[in-house]
Motif scaffolding. Sequence first.
Motif, PDB file in Angstrom:
ATOM      1  N   TYR A  97       0.725  -1.057  -0.087  1.00  0.00           N
ATOM      2  CA  TYR A  97      -0.057   0.028   0.151  1.00  0.00           C
ATOM      3  C   TYR A  97       1.045   1.275   0.068  1.00  0.00           C
ATOM      4  CZ  TYR A  97      -4.177  -2.734   0.850  1.00  0.00           C
ATOM      5  OH  TYR A  97      -4.937  -3.822   0.917  1.00  0.00           O
ATOM      6  N   LYS A  98       0.248   2.419  -0.472  1.00  0.00           N
ATOM      7  CA  LYS A  98       1.062   3.518  -0.893  1.00  0.00           C
ATOM      8  C   LYS A  98       0.334   4.817  -0.211  1.00  0.00           C
ATOM      9  CE  LYS A  98       1.949   5.498  -4.707  1.00  0.00           C
ATOM     10  NZ  LYS A  98       1.537   6.838  -4.632  1.00  0.00           N
ATOM     11  N   PRO A  99       0.173   4.824   1.057  1.00  0.00           N
ATOM     12  CA  PRO A  99      -0.490   6.348   1.249  1.00  0.00           C
ATOM     13  C   PRO A  99       0.221   7.373   0.916  1.00  0.00           C
ATOM     14  CG  PRO A  99       0.320   5.159   3.029  1.00  0.00           C
ATOM     15  CD  PRO A  99       0.533   4.185   1.996  1.00  0.00           C
ATOM     16  N   ASN A 100      -0.257   8.472   0.208  1.00  0.00           N
ATOM     17  CA  ASN A 100       0.241   9.592  -0.226  1.00  0.00           C
ATOM     18  C   ASN A 100       0.176  10.591   1.081  1.00  0.00           C
ATOM     19  OD1 ASN A 100       0.875  12.161  -1.301  1.00  0.00           O
ATOM     20  ND2 ASN A 100       0.815  11.474  -3.356  1.00  0.00           N
ATOM     21  N   LEU A 154      -3.384  13.860   9.840  1.00  0.00           N
ATOM     22  CA  LEU A 154      -2.147  12.845  10.103  1.00  0.00           C
ATOM     23  C   LEU A 154      -2.309  11.914  11.180  1.00  0.00           C
ATOM     24  CD1 LEU A 154       0.308  15.887  10.041  1.00  0.00           C
ATOM     25  CD2 LEU A 154       0.124  14.046   8.282  1.00  0.00           C
ATOM     26  N   ILE A 155      -3.230  12.384  12.280  1.00  0.00           N
ATOM     27  CA  ILE A 155      -3.718  11.087  13.202  1.00  0.00           C
ATOM     28  C   ILE A 155      -4.427  10.129  12.351  1.00  0.00           C
ATOM     29  CG2 ILE A 155      -5.436  10.931  15.063  1.00  0.00           C
ATOM     30  CD1 ILE A 155      -4.729  13.748  16.069  1.00  0.00           C
ATOM     31  N   LEU A 156      -5.426  10.240  11.398  1.00  0.00           N
ATOM     32  CA  LEU A 156      -5.798   9.178  10.914  1.00  0.00           C
ATOM     33  C   LEU A 156      -4.775   8.393   9.966  1.00  0.00           C
ATOM     34  CD1 LEU A 156      -8.129   7.672   9.389  1.00  0.00           C
ATOM     35  CD2 LEU A 156      -8.136   9.697   7.675  1.00  0.00           C
ATOM     36  N   LEU A 157      -3.793   9.022   9.477  1.00  0.00           N
ATOM     37  CA  LEU A 157      -2.827   8.288   8.665  1.00  0.00           C
ATOM     38  C   LEU A 157      -2.153   7.341   9.621  1.00  0.00           C
ATOM     39  CD1 LEU A 157      -1.040   7.621   6.185  1.00  0.00           C
ATOM     40  CD2 LEU A 157       0.360   9.708   7.022  1.00  0.00           C
ATOM     41  N   GLU A 158      -1.698   7.936  10.934  1.00  0.00           N
ATOM     42  CA  GLU A 158      -0.947   7.110  12.062  1.00  0.00           C
ATOM     43  C   GLU A 158      -1.691   5.822  12.407  1.00  0.00           C
ATOM     44  OE1 GLU A 158       0.758   8.645  15.115  1.00  0.00           O
ATOM     45  OE2 GLU A 158       2.070  10.198  14.253  1.00  0.00           O
ATOM     46  N   VAL A 191      -2.012   3.201   9.160  1.00  0.00           N
ATOM     47  CA  VAL A 191      -0.870   2.411   9.191  1.00  0.00           C
ATOM     48  C   VAL A 191      -0.690   1.389  10.321  1.00  0.00           C
ATOM     49  CG1 VAL A 191       1.674   2.496   9.193  1.00  0.00           C
ATOM     50  CG2 VAL A 191       0.411   4.334   7.913  1.00  0.00           C
ATOM     51  N   ALA A 192      -1.191   2.043  11.373  1.00  0.00           N
ATOM     52  CA  ALA A 192      -0.938   1.145  12.599  1.00  0.00           C
ATOM     53  C   ALA A 192      -1.729  -0.039  12.635  1.00  0.00           C
ATOM     54  CB  ALA A 192      -1.014   1.726  14.104  1.00  0.00           C
ATOM     55  N   ASP A 193      -3.187   0.002  11.992  1.00  0.00           N
ATOM     56  CA  ASP A 193      -3.937  -1.154  11.778  1.00  0.00           C
ATOM     57  C   ASP A 193      -3.723  -1.979  10.707  1.00  0.00           C
ATOM     58  OD1 ASP A 193      -5.216   0.023  14.036  1.00  0.00           O
ATOM     59  OD2 ASP A 193      -6.623   1.080  12.906  1.00  0.00           O
ATOM     60  N   MET A 194      -2.828  -1.664   9.723  1.00  0.00           N
ATOM     61  CA  MET A 194      -2.846  -2.498   8.564  1.00  0.00           C
ATOM     62  C   MET A 194      -2.065  -3.888   8.761  1.00  0.00           C
ATOM     63  SD  MET A 194      -1.668  -0.008   5.563  1.00  0.00           S
ATOM     64  CE  MET A 194      -3.009   1.150   4.736  1.00  0.00           C
ATOM     65  N   PRO A 195      -2.481  -4.871   8.167  1.00  0.00           N
ATOM     66  CA  PRO A 195      -1.581  -6.286   8.315  1.00  0.00           C
ATOM     67  C   PRO A 195      -0.059  -6.033   8.214  1.00  0.00           C
ATOM     68  CG  PRO A 195      -3.534  -6.444   6.968  1.00  0.00           C
ATOM     69  CD  PRO A 195      -3.264  -5.097   7.030  1.00  0.00           C
ATOM     70  N   ILE A 249       4.316  -1.183   3.575  1.00  0.00           N
ATOM     71  CA  ILE A 249       3.464   0.081   3.449  1.00  0.00           C
ATOM     72  C   ILE A 249       4.731   1.039   2.873  1.00  0.00           C
ATOM     73  CG2 ILE A 249       2.286   2.007   4.650  1.00  0.00           C
ATOM     74  CD1 ILE A 249       1.502  -0.148   6.878  1.00  0.00           C
ATOM     75  N   ILE A 250       4.583   1.957   1.999  1.00  0.00           N
ATOM     76  CA  ILE A 250       5.274   2.848   1.240  1.00  0.00           C
ATOM     77  C   ILE A 250       4.631   4.038   1.440  1.00  0.00           C
ATOM     78  CG2 ILE A 250       6.394   3.358  -0.749  1.00  0.00           C
ATOM     79  CD1 ILE A 250       6.123   0.393  -1.917  1.00  0.00           C
ATOM     80  N   LEU A 251       5.315   4.996   2.301  1.00  0.00           N
ATOM     81  CA  LEU A 251       4.744   6.072   2.434  1.00  0.00           C
ATOM     82  C   LEU A 251       5.212   7.166   1.117  1.00  0.00           C
ATOM     83  CD1 LEU A 251       2.988   8.213   4.262  1.00  0.00           C
ATOM     84  CD2 LEU A 251       5.189   8.737   5.262  1.00  0.00           C
ATOM     85  N   ASP A 252       4.145   7.766   0.399  1.00  0.00           N
ATOM     86  CA  ASP A 252       4.753   8.560  -0.555  1.00  0.00           C
ATOM     87  C   ASP A 252       4.795   9.953   0.015  1.00  0.00           C
ATOM     88  OD1 ASP A 252       5.263   9.575  -3.036  1.00  0.00           O
ATOM     89  OD2 ASP A 252       3.545   9.125  -3.810  1.00  0.00           O
TER      90      ASP A 252
END
Length: 261
Positions: A52-55, A67-71, A74-78, A83-86
């Motif tokens: 996955y690549k969140p931008n 940004l809190i949502l992004l954190e 990411v924490a909840d992903m398998p 995870i590639i942060l763009d």
Amino acid sequence: MNFSDKLRQRIEKTGSALCVGLDPRPQNDNIEEMGTWLRRVVEETAPYTAAYKPNIAYFEAMGIPGLILLEKLVADMPRDIPIILDAKRGDIGETQKYYAKSYFERMNVDAVTLNPFMGYDTLEPFLDHPGKGIYLLAVTSNPGSEDIERQPLADGRRVYQLVGDMIERSRRENRATHLGMVVGLTNAGGSVLDDLPDAPLLIPGLGAQGGDLSALAGSNRTAPPVINVSRGILYQNPELTYAQKAEQYAAQIRAALRPGS
């Protein structure tokens, strides 16, 4: 386990080199609703996804709650899915040190995209993180890549080959972080892939940008590539589920990378 091995294992497990880009475009200020939607996308597409690549720009546009949502996302992903942060960060070393701390230590993403055009010293704060990876912009998918990245040098090479030189230098120095490159599918034709070292590729440009997968045929590269699709899965063809779109793209990519399979 290093980043390349983790990515390779995921590709082998799923039979897919699809990277799903997470580029949320908020229509309102309902962060909770956005989070529910993104988790649904991840849940539906995971069986067909290598990474996955969140931008980060889309999350930053929502302010601190984004940004809190992004954190949290990411924490909840398998954890077996890279995870590639763009982020495409590029700055002087002291600033880069804190970007590296934010992404690799606080968010704990597996890899991040960086802009290398300020020089190798700006990459060094990211280079000694075991298990992590970085993707350097080499030949991006936009038409403006012709302005700098694809310009010829005095020795007949192209500017993007200087990015390849940075990959080779990191290998000679035995740096802990694994380096790859961003090569846009729309500009990957001709000798571009042959001009670059055999390192992991993050390849945007399929789907809404109109990139042609045939550009990848016959490159004989062994490092694991991932081909990113963002808008094509999130926003196009709403009559299909996210799972159906991911499955279709994964099949297209597999056919291009493994003809006859």
